[in-house]
Write an enzyme that holds these catalytic residues in place. Structure first.
Site, mmCIF file in Angstrom:
data_model
loop_
_atom_site.group_PDB
_atom_site.id
_atom_site.type_symbol
_atom_site.label_atom_id
_atom_site.label_comp_id
_atom_site.label_asym_id
_atom_site.label_seq_id
_atom_site.Cartn_x
_atom_site.Cartn_y
_atom_site.Cartn_z
ATOM 1 N N HIS A 33 0.839 -1.210 0.000
ATOM 2 C CA HIS A 33 0.000 0.000 0.000
ATOM 3 C C HIS A 33 0.872 1.257 0.000
ATOM 4 C CE1 HIS A 33 -4.135 -1.415 0.545
ATOM 5 N NE2 HIS A 33 -3.703 -2.314 1.417
ATOM 6 N N ASP B 206 -7.476 -2.351 -1.180
ATOM 7 C CA ASP B 206 -8.470 -3.083 -0.398
ATOM 8 C C ASP B 206 -9.834 -2.671 -0.927
ATOM 9 O OD1 ASP B 206 -6.350 -3.949 1.129
ATOM 10 O OD2 ASP B 206 -6.796 -2.650 2.836
ATOM 11 N N GLU C 121 -6.762 -12.130 3.809
ATOM 12 C CA GLU C 121 -7.772 -11.073 3.708
ATOM 13 C C GLU C 121 -8.482 -11.159 2.357
ATOM 14 O OE1 GLU C 121 -5.135 -7.844 6.322
ATOM 15 O OE2 GLU C 121 -5.329 -7.611 4.149
ATOM 16 N N HIS D 52 -7.990 -7.784 0.075
ATOM 17 C CA HIS D 52 -6.689 -7.210 -0.298
ATOM 18 C C HIS D 52 -6.154 -7.849 -1.580
ATOM 19 C CE1 HIS D 52 -2.645 -5.448 0.658
ATOM 20 N NE2 HIS D 52 -2.291 -6.414 -0.177
#
Length: 232
Positions: free
Chosen positions: A136, A143, A212, A215
């Protein structure tokens, strides 16, 4: 001395540009200076609700301040637009809804320090070590979820993915979905909704991760580190 219409036009354009520049948050100015782009400038149909610009996140407070737009490296934003195009071609009533994109390293420290009760190994599952930098931080990760174009209230409504965004636990693990389905902890519909997201993102050139469902990476951290600088 009378000013010509051309002089007045040039002055007006410069004045408007200066006002728009100073109106932008400093973090946005820094991102643009590093070459990042607003994903909605690349594809206006992509929805954005930066969760760390709200209190609806695991920290329980606004981490981003006046950053409310989603920025990414141009190549990553183009990939996201391709994923969006694929999604709409196969599910016309659905849209990508971005929860987080490029993230300043200062915010990465805030997220890292918000999990003091976890071991460093456990923390690394959910928040990258700021000393190394998250993908990121390079503007190469996103996300997001999938939302209906218009829900019952008239506003976009996220699909049921089985957990909220930033849920820390096995229910959010893509790698455990079959087992969780057999145990009755996830429904087939929730897994199907996740698959809609994963399929679109893979078509755009993104890679999912193990822990996740929300993500996705446009590049590995090693490649991002070679190609780009961290957003500070």
């Amino acid at each position: 001395m009378r000013q010509t219409p051309l002089v007045l036009l040039v002055f007006s354009l410069f004045h408007s540009f200066a006002l728009s520049l100073f109106a932008q948050p400093k973090v946005e100015q820094a991102m643009k200076k590093q070459g990042l782009v607003n994903v909605q400038d690349v594809d206006p149909t992509i929805l954005v609700e930066l969760k760390y610009s709200t209190t609806d996140n695991f920290v329980g407070k606004d981490v981003y301040g006046d950053l409310t737009r989603a920025y990414m490296q141009p190549m990553a934003a183009r990939k996201l637009a391709e994923a969006s195009k694929y999604l709409q071609a196969h599910h016309p009533g659905l849209r990508l809804l971005v929860y987080d994109a490029a993230r300043p390293r200062s915010a990465q420290w805030n997220l890292w320090n918000a999990l003091p009760n976890l071991s460093e190994r456990e923390r690394r599952k959910y928040v990258a070590d700021p000393r190394e930098g998250s993908i990121h931080n390079y503007g190469c990760a996103v996300d997001l979820t999938v939302a209906t174009k218009e829900g019952r209230s008239g506003a976009p409504e996220p699909l049921d993915m089985g957990t909220k965004y930033d849920f820390f636990g096995e229910l959010a693990y893509p790698s455990r979905e079959k087992e969780l389905l057999r145990a009755g902890k996830l429904t087939q519909k929730q897994i199907d909704n996740r698959q809609i997201l994963r399929t679109a993102m893979r078509q755009g050139g993104f890679t999912p991760i193990e822990y996740e469902w929300w993500h996705f990476n446009a590049l590995s951290r090693a490649k991002a580190k070679m190609a780009f600088r961290i957003v500070n």
